[in-house]
Design an enzyme around this catalytic site. Sequence first.
Site, PDB file in Angstrom:
ATOM      1  N   HIS A   1      27.239  82.196  59.144  1.00 25.71           N
ATOM      2  CA  HIS A   1      26.991  82.169  57.698  1.00 25.71           C
ATOM      3  C   HIS A   1      27.679  83.326  56.975  1.00 25.71           C
ATOM      4  CE1 HIS A   1      24.048  78.866  57.669  1.00 25.71           C
ATOM      5  NE2 HIS A   1      23.765  79.296  58.883  1.00 25.71           N
TER       6      HIS A   1
ATOM      7  N   SER B   1      20.064  82.312  58.561  1.00 23.94           N
ATOM      8  CA  SER B   1      20.221  81.144  57.701  1.00 23.94           C
ATOM      9  C   SER B   1      18.984  80.774  56.899  1.00 23.94           C
ATOM     10  CB  SER B   1      20.638  79.934  58.544  1.00 23.94           C
ATOM     11  OG  SER B   1      19.616  79.608  59.465  1.00 23.94           O
TER      12      SER B   1
ATOM     13  N   LYS C   1      31.208  75.862  57.738  1.00 28.46           N
ATOM     14  CA  LYS C   1      30.462  76.328  56.566  1.00 28.46           C
ATOM     15  C   LYS C   1      31.464  76.759  55.494  1.00 28.46           C
ATOM     16  CE  LYS C   1      26.333  77.128  59.264  1.00 28.46           C
ATOM     17  NZ  LYS C   1      26.807  76.468  60.490  1.00 28.46           N
TER      18      LYS C   1
END
Length: 419
Positions: free
Chosen positions: A239, A211, A269
Amino acid sequence: MDRATDPPPGGADEERPTGGTAHGFDPAARLAEREARDLRRDLQPVDRVASRSRMAPDPKGSAPEYEEERLIFAANDYLGLAADERTRRAAAEAAEAVGTGAGASRLLTGDTGCHRALEQDLAGAKDAERALVFSSGYATNVGTVAALGPDVVFSDEANHASIVDGCRLSGAETVVYDHCDADALADALARRERAEADGERWLVVTDSVFSMDGDVAPLPDVCDVAERHGAWVMVDEAHATGLYEDGGGIVQREGLADRVQVQMGTLSKALASQGGYVAGSEPLVEHLLNAARPFVFSTGLAPPAVGAAREALRVARSSDRRDRLWRNVERLREGLTSMGYDVRGETQILPVVVGERAAALSLGERLRERGIVAPAIRPPTVPDGTSRVRVAPTATHTDEEIDRCLAAFEAAGRAEGLL
């Protein structure tokens, strides 16, 4: 922040309360210590989750007073679905049909048809037999590592804090290997094997997309090494979930679903909701729903969050949102690089590395003055000398907004003497 870099609370030098609170705590002293070390954070409310938003200085216990609208290049809502009408409608429909909350642990009466439908869709996207949804990504990692009960965990040095905490809570010996270095992992496994490790259970765990660096773990090499030594592999796709073909992650991009025993990810996300999940074999999921304490002892994920995540996954699998995101990523990367910025990574996370802490903080502030929100990331979250501004575009940023971001970076960089 993602990495487990915060100092432990208190310490030998903390002044102890006296009298009636001699055995209590002094949070004011701990805050002052954070302040002195430039580690204190605050909360800055936004008026909505979108590519444009108004932010407010931390109001503490008062109502927020929002400033002018700015472009947000700081969120993990990569596909821009948090404010999308389809996901909002799906959340509302789930609330209407099932309720606003699950009402109990999934093992009691908190397991609903909408939970099962989302888990089926996640299993399909991750090429797995089953999936299990948790109340957060953090709870997923902590609960899964601890429930597996490994004797030794081999962990990438840049792994998310939830993996680090899962290792601690599991009681396992943790061997940290060099970031994205499969050779270092191989050396660590070989050393352990020479140390007469018969009968030990080994878990290799890594993020897929990191990240703060925007880079990608060498998963094929990691799997090769783990297989040579008989270890299991766990990959955190927080992610990456939803951003690759058919809504999968890097595991799917590399064709490794049959070689990664534990696929973890989040719903918060690209899938624009809340929660986490594990995808894997039928026995793995059955074990986790019995043994993962954050699952067993938490109320089930709220039905509106389930409904929103399921719709976001459907959109990710069937629309052009992913293509739009990658076009924006490339335009930003090319524009920033052409100015002379050091842009690292290879994913939708664009770390603009400027070096010193003060330079990153000042660049972030100058961007904010020009209507762009992109956070400065500094030690201890990243190594000394690599302070950066982390840029994260979304699929819903327009060409004009990308151009505004680039123009702000150029003006701010020249003002700071970085260009």
